[in-house]
Enzyme design. Structure first.
Site, short mmCIF file in Angstrom:
data_model
loop_
_atom_site.label_atom_id
_atom_site.label_comp_id
_atom_site.label_asym_id
_atom_site.label_seq_id
_atom_site.Cartn_x
_atom_site.Cartn_y
_atom_site.Cartn_z
N ASP A 174 -92.58 -27.48 38.89
CA ASP A 174 -91.62 -28.41 38.29
C ASP A 174 -92.10 -28.75 36.88
OD1 ASP A 174 -89.58 -30.14 37.84
OD2 ASP A 174 -90.02 -31.50 39.48
N ILE A 175 -91.71 -27.90 35.93
CA ILE A 175 -92.21 -28.03 34.55
C ILE A 175 -91.12 -28.48 33.57
CG2 ILE A 175 -93.99 -26.30 35.00
CD1 ILE A 175 -92.32 -24.31 33.35
N LYS A 176 -89.86 -28.29 33.94
CA LYS A 176 -88.71 -28.71 33.12
C LYS A 176 -88.88 -28.34 31.64
CE LYS A 176 -87.28 -32.54 36.10
NZ LYS A 176 -88.38 -32.52 37.10
N ARG A 177 -89.31 -27.13 31.39
CA ARG A 177 -89.49 -26.67 30.02
C ARG A 177 -88.15 -26.21 29.44
NH1 ARG A 177 -93.99 -28.92 30.84
NH2 ARG A 177 -95.96 -27.86 30.47
#
Length: 310
Positions: free
Chosen positions: A103-106
């Site tokens: 879950d990095i939401k880059r």
């Protein structure tokens, strides 16, 4: 990669992903004190405690779930030692046969987005040897910058058989400030922005199919079940990662519309409701020493709730 996730879901009859989001207040004191006594009040001590905590939860639940979702910010807050704990958590999850959703939401553009993709789901070549830096299987991606920010991830997915979940309608209360904005002109006049993003997800996914489903999925919060029904129809071939179950208010009765008629199409995340279950009155009898067993009990209850309602 989505087929690997689906295989795990079918094998365990469990569309659940456990969010490994280790806030310091969740880690039992006996684990923290063990490393404080050994290493002092240092970032290194916290990182080791977090890793041990994660291992306990995975050992207690891996036979019930197909995947885990570590949230990178919960590790980055503890600097380099925290990032090392993140990587060790990814590696241990793989040893337990779990799919890892980072879950990095880059989300950026061009070479920057490509670098994020290579670092998390791709490979870098050093001296003729290919190395997977973080080695997650799937990551979350922020589409706010448009196709320029998403396509580098899709390219890496195709090269390395990995996947992405694109943020479409998130579970947080203020998500509507932007995501629910209604288009005021053009062919899409009168439609909310999240529907336009969903259609782009479906379009991007056509070029990255893995069996009946695409390696390009979507994030849609359980806290918005009516929108979930509509978005399921707009993205029939996209797997949906559904956050917001449990602590954020979502329940099994909210989930049916996220799934397709084949019983597939969605995987539901719970984080603190599972990893901090021992702090919940319902599971308090396990105590801090039994935190991992409390997490297992919470997974079992979540499974029962989902199976009853979908």
């Amino acid at each position: 990669m989505i087929q690997k996730l689906i295989s795990g879901i079918k094998e365990k009859n469990s569309p659940i992903v456990v969010g490994l989001d280790p806030q310091l207040g969740f880690v039992p004191e006996q684990i923290l004190n063990k490393y404080y006594n050994e290493m002092g009040y240092t970032l290194e001590a916290v990182a080791e405690a977090i890793y041990e905590y994660n291992v306990g939860i995975m050992d207690a639940t891996y036979d019930l779930i197909p995947a885990v979702k570590p949230q990178v910010a919960m590790y980055e807050q503890f600097g380099v030692p925290g990032v090392i704990a993140f990587k060790k958590t990814v590696d241990y999850a793989h040893k337990k046969g779990l799919v890892v959703i980072g879950d990095i939401k880059r989300g950026d553009i061009g070479s920057t987005s490509g670098a994020y993709a290579l670092g998390h789901i791709g490979e870098v070549e050093l001296g003729g040897k290919k190395i997977c830096p973080f080695d997650e299987d799937i990551v979350t991606v922020n589409p706010y910058l448009g196709s320029d920010g998403v396509k580098p991830f899709i390219d890496v997915c195709k090269e390395n058989d990995r996947g992405i979940f694109v943020l479409v309608k998130t579970s947080n209360p203020s998500s509507g400030e932007f995501q629910d904005r209604v288009i005021s002109e053009g062919d899409d006049k009168g439609r909310p922005l999240y529907e336009i993003v969903a259609e782009k997800v479906a379009d991007w996914g056509q070029d990255s199919m893995d069996g009946d489903y695409s390696n390009v999925g979507a994030v849609v919060g359980a806290t918005y079940p009516e929108m979930g029904v509509r978005l399921r129809k707009l993205m029939p071939k996209a797997y949906i990662l559904v956050p917001g179950y449990g602590a954020q208010g979502g329940s099994g009765k909210d989930l049916k519309g996220f799934f397709n008629e084949d019983g597939l199409g969605a995987i539901v995340n719970s984080s603190r409701g599972i990893i901090a279950a021992y702090k919940n009155d319902k599971y308090a009898s396990f105590g801090a020493e039994g935190y991992a067993d409390a997490s297992r009990a919470a997974v079992e209850d979540m499974l029962a709730d989902i199976r009853e309602n979908i």
